[in-house]
Every structure is written in C-alpha cells, then in structure tokens.
Motif scaffolding. Structure first.
Motif, PDB file in Angstrom:
ATOM      1  N   TYR A  12       0.826  -1.211   0.000  1.00  0.00           N
ATOM      2  CA  TYR A  12       0.000   0.000   0.000  1.00  0.00           C
ATOM      3  C   TYR A  12       0.864   1.267   0.000  1.00  0.00           C
ATOM      4  O   TYR A  12       0.704   2.155  -0.842  1.00  0.00           O
ATOM      5  CB  TYR A  12      -0.927  -0.011   1.220  1.00  0.00           C
ATOM      6  N   GLY A 232      -3.305  -5.413  -0.393  1.00  0.00           N
ATOM      7  CA  GLY A 232      -2.604  -4.137  -0.451  1.00  0.00           C
ATOM      8  C   GLY A 232      -2.952  -3.341  -1.690  1.00  0.00           C
ATOM      9  O   GLY A 232      -3.272  -2.147  -1.614  1.00  0.00           O
ATOM     10  N   VAL A 236      -5.236   0.218  -2.284  1.00  0.00           N
ATOM     11  CA  VAL A 236      -4.797   1.334  -3.133  1.00  0.00           C
ATOM     12  C   VAL A 236      -5.922   1.738  -4.076  1.00  0.00           C
ATOM     13  O   VAL A 236      -6.213   2.929  -4.258  1.00  0.00           O
ATOM     14  CB  VAL A 236      -3.541   0.938  -3.936  1.00  0.00           C
TER      15      VAL A 236
END
Length: 418
Positions: A12, A232, A236
């Motif tokens: 991330y 992750g 985003v």
C-alpha cells in the motif's frame, strides 16, 4: 497474520507514495469534468453541418423539384439538370453533391447522392427525411387527404413522464439518469478489475524475474505473500476511487455554481442526482468492487506466478477475462434496456459476471432482496474458491523459472501435495 499485515502495508505505502498515484488522484476528476464539457460543446456545435453543403437536385420524377427546404448549412439547387455537366462541376467543388432522383424513386436504393468525397451521415439523413416528408405529402394529396389538418394534428405531440410509485408517494423515475449511472458503474467496475488485477500480476512477475521472491518466500508462506499483495493493491484502488468520487462531487458543484448559476442546467442535474439513493448504490459498488477484485486478482496472481514475462500471459488471460468482457459488452448494449430480464438476472448472480451486471441493474431499483443476497453470498464463496485455487498454483509457479506453463501444467501444480 502479522506477516500478512506487513506485506499489505508495504504494498500500500509503496504505491500511494508514487508521484504518478498522487498526480492521477487530482488529474482524473479534472479530465472527466473537462471531457464532459468538451463532449457537450462538440455535440452542441455539431447539430448542424460544419461547412455549407450545396446539393444539386436532378429530379427525373418531377415530384421533388423546388420542394426541398434549405437549412443553415445545406442549400438545395436545381440549376444544372444535365448529369454529365453536373459531374464536371462536382470534380471542381468538394462541398457540392448531386441528388439523383429517378422516375421510379420508390424502389429501394435507386435514389443516389453523388459526391467527390464521402457524404456525411447528417447530410444523407437530412435529404432522406425531407424526401420522405415530400413523398408522404404528395401521396396524401393524391388521395384527397387534407395535409394541413394532419400537420396541425401532428403538432400536438404527446410526452410521457415516467413516474415511480413508492411508499412515500409518486416521484420521478429518472430513467435516463438511472441508465447513465448503471452504465457508468459497469464501466468503472470493468476498468477497475482490469487495472488493479493487472497491477497484482505485474508485481508478481517483477518479483519473480528479479529473484526477490526467493528471499521473501524464506520468511513467509506463498499464500500469505499472495494474500498480502492482493489486499494491499485493493486498498490502493479503494483509496484512489474514494478520492476520485469526493473530488468529482466537489468539482461538479464548483462548476455548477461557476458556469450554470443557481438556476442553471448543472444545478438542475445535481438536483436530479440528489433523488438517487447514492448511499445504497455506492455501498453496492464498493462491495462488488472488492469481491470482484479479490476474485479476479487471485487468478491474475496465479497467472503472474506461472510465467516469466508479461508477453507470456496472453494465453491465460483471455479465458479468465472472457466472462467479464462478455458481460461488459452486453451491459452497454442490451442489459440496461431490460435490467429485469432473465439474462440480466442470471448474469448478476453468477460470480464471474455479477460485478458488472449487478451494477447495471441496481440503479433501476428493480433488484429483489433475495437476488441481491444470493448474488453477494455467491460472490463471497466465489472469491474464496478462486483464492484457494490460485494459492495452490501460486505456491509452485512462483518458484518455477525458464519453463513455459500450460493449462495441463497448472492442473498438475494444483494437485501437488505440500
């Protein structure tokens, strides 16, 4: 679990700190706003032909001569009735066309428009519309029908307002707005699954080809690595979409006040949007984005682990993405016209097609609670199943180098014992 959280944090933070990510957060809403303004301007300016077109009418039937009405950028003339001489003039002027009407004009495809360059659709459509009107008027006169009376009747056109009966009363159904929102949601879901799923796949390929994966695997299990990477990148995507939605709403309101004024068209559009169950649609969008992303990104990760370069992914990508592509094509062409049809219902329930199909149906408000519950339940089961399948392929493929995998090879990897 701590290792998975560390991988999620790394995926991330690495991506949100990139300049491209920060720039795109602000650029995309501005591009959407600018594109909407340009499309509106172009659509308005193209209502008429861009240059004046002169149409030389050669009427062998003697029915249409002198009855065409010239418009803003189209002028009808009957000066030269000799076809050979008219063609000579045609070669000298690109904005000149010849409308050749034979005596038997009622036969199919006998009326022709001759031009040095390809005639535009707007020009041929305008000529065809006027000819049909003139021919209809001539036919009515021949049968002693009062055309003036019929024209007066045609002025009284009936306009229908689509209304929805709810528990609180009758309200505007906003069919056009619902259709626009449904198609927009389908497009965003389709794009998001491809964009962020491909990011997972590229990340796996990069780590595999650079041999970083060998070091990482010594500390974490392959499943933990794959799960952390998927979650992750998904976070985003949620961050980016959330920022785009907020900035788009703000920029739209600012544009509405700046260009349309309190009573302008933009303000009216915002008033229409206020009647839409935005929270319900947004909640469903986030759910289908997350579950659809988890379902497809797991398969993308498995593909990334099975190849050594991005050019080798095509043989695996097409079968995986075919259901999504098929549903997207149907969504923007068929499903929005009949959101409650059996085809739409089944596509919105099957996990591989539900993210796109359901987001077309939801804005119309005709989704039964049991259909939504069944679809959501199958989406959860679907991404758990695909994650399990992908993890078993990933654990073997991520350490395979220099060997071109096939579907038969992937099946072997799936059945390998720990």
């Amino acid at each position: 679990m701590n290792k998975v959280l560390l991988i999620i944090q790394r995926e991330y933070i690495t991506r949100v700190r990139k300049k491209a990510f920060i720039v795109m957060i602000f650029v995309v809403p501005l591009l959407i706003l600018g594109m909407s303004a340009v499309v509106g301007y172009v659509a308005k300016s193209n209502q008429e032909l861009s240059t004046e077109q002169v149409v030389n009418v050669i009427d062998e039937s003697k029915v249409f001569a002198g009855k065409f009405h010239s418009g803003k950028n189209i002028k009808y003339e009957s000066g030269n009735q000799n076809l050979a001489e008219a063609k000579k003039e045609l070669n000298k002027n690109e904005d000149l066309s010849i409308l050749l009407i034979p005596a038997g004009y009622a036969k199919k495809d006998v009326v022709q428009i001759l031009s040095k360059k390809k005639p535009s659709f707007k020009l041929t459509n305008e000529v065809e519309k006027q000819m049909n009107a003139i021919a209809s008027a001539e036919s009515m006169v021949a049968h002693h029908i009062d055309t003036a009376f019929l024209n007066a009747l045609n002025k009284n056109k009936i306009s229908i307002s689509a209304m929805e009966v709810t528990e609180t009363g009758v309200k505007d159904a906003n069919v056009g707005t619902n259709m626009g929102i449904g198609i927009a949601c389908a497009i965003f879901i389709y794009m998001a699954l491809f964009i962020y799923g491909a990011q997972v796949m590229r990340g796996v390929i990069e780590e595999k080809t650079s041999r970083i994966i060998e070091v990482v695997i010594s500390s974490v299990k392959p499943f933990q690595l794959m799960l952390g990477k998927i979650i992750g990148v998904g976070l985003v995507g949620l961050t980016q979409f959330g920022a785009w939605i907020i900035l788009s709403i703000i920029s739209t309101k600012i544009a509405g006040q700046a260009f349309a004024g309190p009573g302008g068209a933009m303000t009216g559009m915002l008033g229409v949007l206020a009647t839409i169950p935005f929270g319900y649609i947004l909640g469903c969008f986030l759910f289908y984005f997350l579950t659809g992303y988890l379902l497809y990104s797991a398969l993308f990760a498995a593909v990334g682990s099975a190849v050594d370069s991005e050019t080798e992914t095509q043989q695996f990508m097409f079968p995986i993405t075919l259901p999504l592509l098929f549903t997207y094509i149907l969504s923007v062409s068929v499903l929005f016209q009949a959101p409650d049809s059996p085809l739409a219902v089944w596509l919105s329930i099957i996990p591989f097609t539900a993210p796109v199909a359901m987001m077309v149906r939801i804005p119309f408000g005709g989704v039964a609670p049991w259909q939504l519950a069944l679809s959501m339940g199958l989406m959860v089961i679907g991404f758990l199943f695909t994650t399990y399948v992908a993890a078993r392929i990933y654990r073997v493929g991520v350490l395979m180098y220099g060997k071109k995998a096939s579907f038969k090879e992937l099946a072997k990897w799936f059945f390998y014992k720990e």
